[in-house]
Design a protein around this motif. Structure first.
Motif, short mmCIF file in Angstrom:
data_model
loop_
_atom_site.label_atom_id
_atom_site.label_comp_id
_atom_site.label_asym_id
_atom_site.label_seq_id
_atom_site.Cartn_x
_atom_site.Cartn_y
_atom_site.Cartn_z
N THR A 1 0.87 -1.18 0.00
CA THR A 1 0.00 0.00 0.00
C THR A 1 0.90 1.23 0.00
OG1 THR A 1 -1.68 -1.17 1.31
CG2 THR A 1 -1.82 1.22 1.25
N VAL A 2 0.58 2.18 -0.87
CA VAL A 2 1.31 3.45 -0.92
C VAL A 2 0.30 4.57 -0.70
CG1 VAL A 2 2.73 4.99 -2.31
CG2 VAL A 2 2.99 2.51 -2.55
N MET A 3 0.56 5.41 0.29
CA MET A 3 -0.30 6.55 0.56
C MET A 3 0.45 7.82 0.19
SD MET A 3 -1.10 4.60 3.96
CE MET A 3 0.39 3.81 3.50
N VAL A 4 -0.27 8.76 -0.43
CA VAL A 4 0.34 10.02 -0.84
C VAL A 4 -0.34 11.16 -0.10
CG1 VAL A 4 0.86 11.55 -2.78
CG2 VAL A 4 0.76 9.07 -3.15
N TYR A 5 0.46 11.95 0.59
CA TYR A 5 -0.03 13.13 1.32
C TYR A 5 0.52 14.35 0.61
CZ TYR A 5 -0.98 9.77 5.03
OH TYR A 5 -1.45 8.70 5.76
N ASP A 6 -0.36 15.21 0.09
CA ASP A 6 0.13 16.42 -0.58
C ASP A 6 0.14 17.60 0.41
OD1 ASP A 6 -2.50 17.41 -0.39
OD2 ASP A 6 -2.92 17.17 -2.52
N GLY A 7 0.51 18.77 -0.08
CA GLY A 7 0.61 19.95 0.78
C GLY A 7 -0.69 20.27 1.50
N ASP A 8 -1.82 20.12 0.80
CA ASP A 8 -3.12 20.38 1.45
C ASP A 8 -3.37 19.41 2.60
OD1 ASP A 8 -3.62 22.47 -0.29
OD2 ASP A 8 -4.89 21.28 -1.63
N ASP A 9 -3.05 18.13 2.38
CA ASP A 9 -3.22 17.13 3.44
C ASP A 9 -2.35 17.48 4.64
OD1 ASP A 9 -4.88 15.48 1.83
OD2 ASP A 9 -3.10 14.59 0.92
N LEU A 10 -1.09 17.83 4.35
CA LEU A 10 -0.16 18.14 5.43
C LEU A 10 -0.61 19.38 6.20
CD1 LEU A 10 3.16 17.38 3.52
CD2 LEU A 10 2.05 15.97 5.27
N PHE B 1 11.49 -4.91 8.92
CA PHE B 1 11.06 -5.84 9.97
C PHE B 1 11.12 -7.26 9.41
CE2 PHE B 1 8.87 -1.78 10.60
CZ PHE B 1 9.24 -1.48 11.90
N SER B 2 12.31 -7.86 9.47
CA SER B 2 12.53 -9.15 8.80
C SER B 2 11.71 -10.28 9.42
CB SER B 2 14.02 -9.50 8.79
OG SER B 2 14.54 -9.49 10.10
N LYS B 3 11.48 -10.24 10.72
CA LYS B 3 10.71 -11.32 11.36
C LYS B 3 9.29 -11.41 10.80
CE LYS B 3 13.07 -11.46 15.80
NZ LYS B 3 12.96 -11.15 17.23
N VAL B 4 8.69 -10.28 10.50
CA VAL B 4 7.31 -10.29 10.00
C VAL B 4 7.25 -9.98 8.50
CG1 VAL B 4 6.27 -9.79 12.24
CG2 VAL B 4 6.92 -7.89 10.73
N LYS B 5 8.42 -9.90 7.86
CA LYS B 5 8.53 -9.71 6.41
C LYS B 5 7.80 -8.44 5.93
CE LYS B 5 9.01 -14.65 5.79
NZ LYS B 5 9.27 -14.97 7.15
N ARG B 6 8.14 -7.33 6.58
CA ARG B 6 7.54 -6.04 6.22
C ARG B 6 8.63 -4.98 6.07
NH1 ARG B 6 3.76 -8.99 5.66
NH2 ARG B 6 1.69 -8.82 6.53
N GLU B 7 8.33 -4.01 5.22
CA GLU B 7 9.18 -2.83 5.09
C GLU B 7 8.27 -1.61 5.03
OE1 GLU B 7 12.85 -2.66 2.57
OE2 GLU B 7 11.66 -1.15 1.50
N VAL B 8 8.68 -0.57 5.73
CA VAL B 8 7.93 0.69 5.75
C VAL B 8 8.89 1.77 5.27
CG1 VAL B 8 6.72 2.37 7.20
CG2 VAL B 8 6.51 -0.08 7.70
N CYS B 9 8.42 2.58 4.34
CA CYS B 9 9.26 3.67 3.83
C CYS B 9 8.45 4.97 3.89
CB CYS B 9 9.70 3.39 2.41
SG CYS B 9 10.73 4.70 1.72
N PHE B 10 9.01 5.97 4.52
CA PHE B 10 8.43 7.31 4.62
C PHE B 10 9.33 8.21 3.78
CE2 PHE B 10 7.95 11.48 6.59
CZ PHE B 10 6.59 11.55 6.88
N LYS B 11 8.83 8.64 2.64
CA LYS B 11 9.63 9.40 1.69
C LYS B 11 9.06 10.80 1.52
CE LYS B 11 11.26 8.85 -3.06
NZ LYS B 11 11.21 7.92 -4.20
N ARG C 1 4.93 4.05 2.21
CA ARG C 1 4.77 2.75 1.58
C ARG C 1 4.97 1.66 2.63
NH1 ARG C 1 8.75 -0.44 0.17
NH2 ARG C 1 10.26 1.24 -0.04
N VAL C 2 4.04 0.72 2.67
CA VAL C 2 4.14 -0.44 3.54
C VAL C 2 4.04 -1.66 2.64
CG1 VAL C 2 3.16 -1.67 5.51
CG2 VAL C 2 3.04 0.83 5.42
N SER C 3 5.04 -2.55 2.73
CA SER C 3 5.05 -3.68 1.81
C SER C 3 5.41 -4.98 2.50
CB SER C 3 6.03 -3.41 0.66
OG SER C 3 7.33 -3.22 1.16
N ASN C 4 4.98 -6.06 1.87
CA ASN C 4 5.29 -7.41 2.29
C ASN C 4 6.55 -7.82 1.52
OD1 ASN C 4 5.53 -10.26 2.19
ND2 ASN C 4 3.35 -10.51 2.62
N THR C 5 7.68 -7.90 2.20
CA THR C 5 8.94 -8.18 1.51
C THR C 5 9.00 -9.60 0.96
OG1 THR C 5 9.98 -8.70 3.64
CG2 THR C 5 10.25 -6.45 2.80
#
Length: 166
Positions: A73-82, A123-133, A144-148
């Motif tokens: 899942t990828v979420m996008v927050y723009d200037g208005d959201d922020l 998070f290798s134990k639960v096979k997840r990666e989170v990226c805040f860009k 972005r939250v993904s199942n590695t």
């Protein structure tokens, strides 16, 4: 680890959920052909006011499915959201980052570039990666939250199917 494993977009859509279940929650999501890859059995659907659909928390969200299961899942927050989150774009960014760090912890890798700042949790134990860009140029945040495990399987399939001519 538990927060990454159990992450749900808008508290309702966990990774691993079927396309059918996600579609019940977001019946107006739209197939995004450019983001999909049928050779890898990856389909992407989006929700956004620009697509005529709506999300409560952010400007847009993309749901990526592999073999009919949600794996990213990828979420996008723009200037208005922020600005809505924190009264100004910068305050909103600070509030959002603080919430993400509170949720996933301070054990992240930070990379700073000319136009982008990126915070990544693995998070290798639960096979997840989170990226805040943070895209400084666009004044947008991509979460972005993904199942590695699924990402590795998709990459492996692509490598096996690659036509190298030999």
């Amino acid at each position: 680890e538990k927060a990454a494993r159990d992450f749900k977009f808008e508290r309702t859509t966990p990774l691993g959920e079927s396309y059918e279940d996600v579609n019940k929650r977001y019946p107006s999501m739209i197939y995004l052909e450019e983001q999909s890859n049928m050779d890898r059995k990856v389909k992407c659907y989006g929700i956004s006011p620009l697509l005529g659909t709506k999300t409560m928390a952010c400007s847009a969200a993309a749901f990526f499915f592999h073999e009919e299961k949600l794996y990213m899942t990828v979420m996008v927050y723009d200037g208005d959201d922020l600005s809505r989150i924190g009264s100004t774009t910068q305050n909103g960014l600070d509030v959002l980052l603080k919430k993400v760090v509170e949720k996933f912890g301070s054990d992240y890798v930070y990379v700073e570039g000319d136009k982008v700042e990126e915070f990544t949790w693995k998070f290798s134990k639960v096979k997840r990666e989170v990226c805040f860009k943070v895209s400084i140029k666009d004044q947008k945040v991509y979460l972005r939250v993904s199942n590695t495990e699924a990402e590795v399987a998709i990459k492996k399939k692509a490598e096996e199917a690659a036509d190298t001519g030999f």
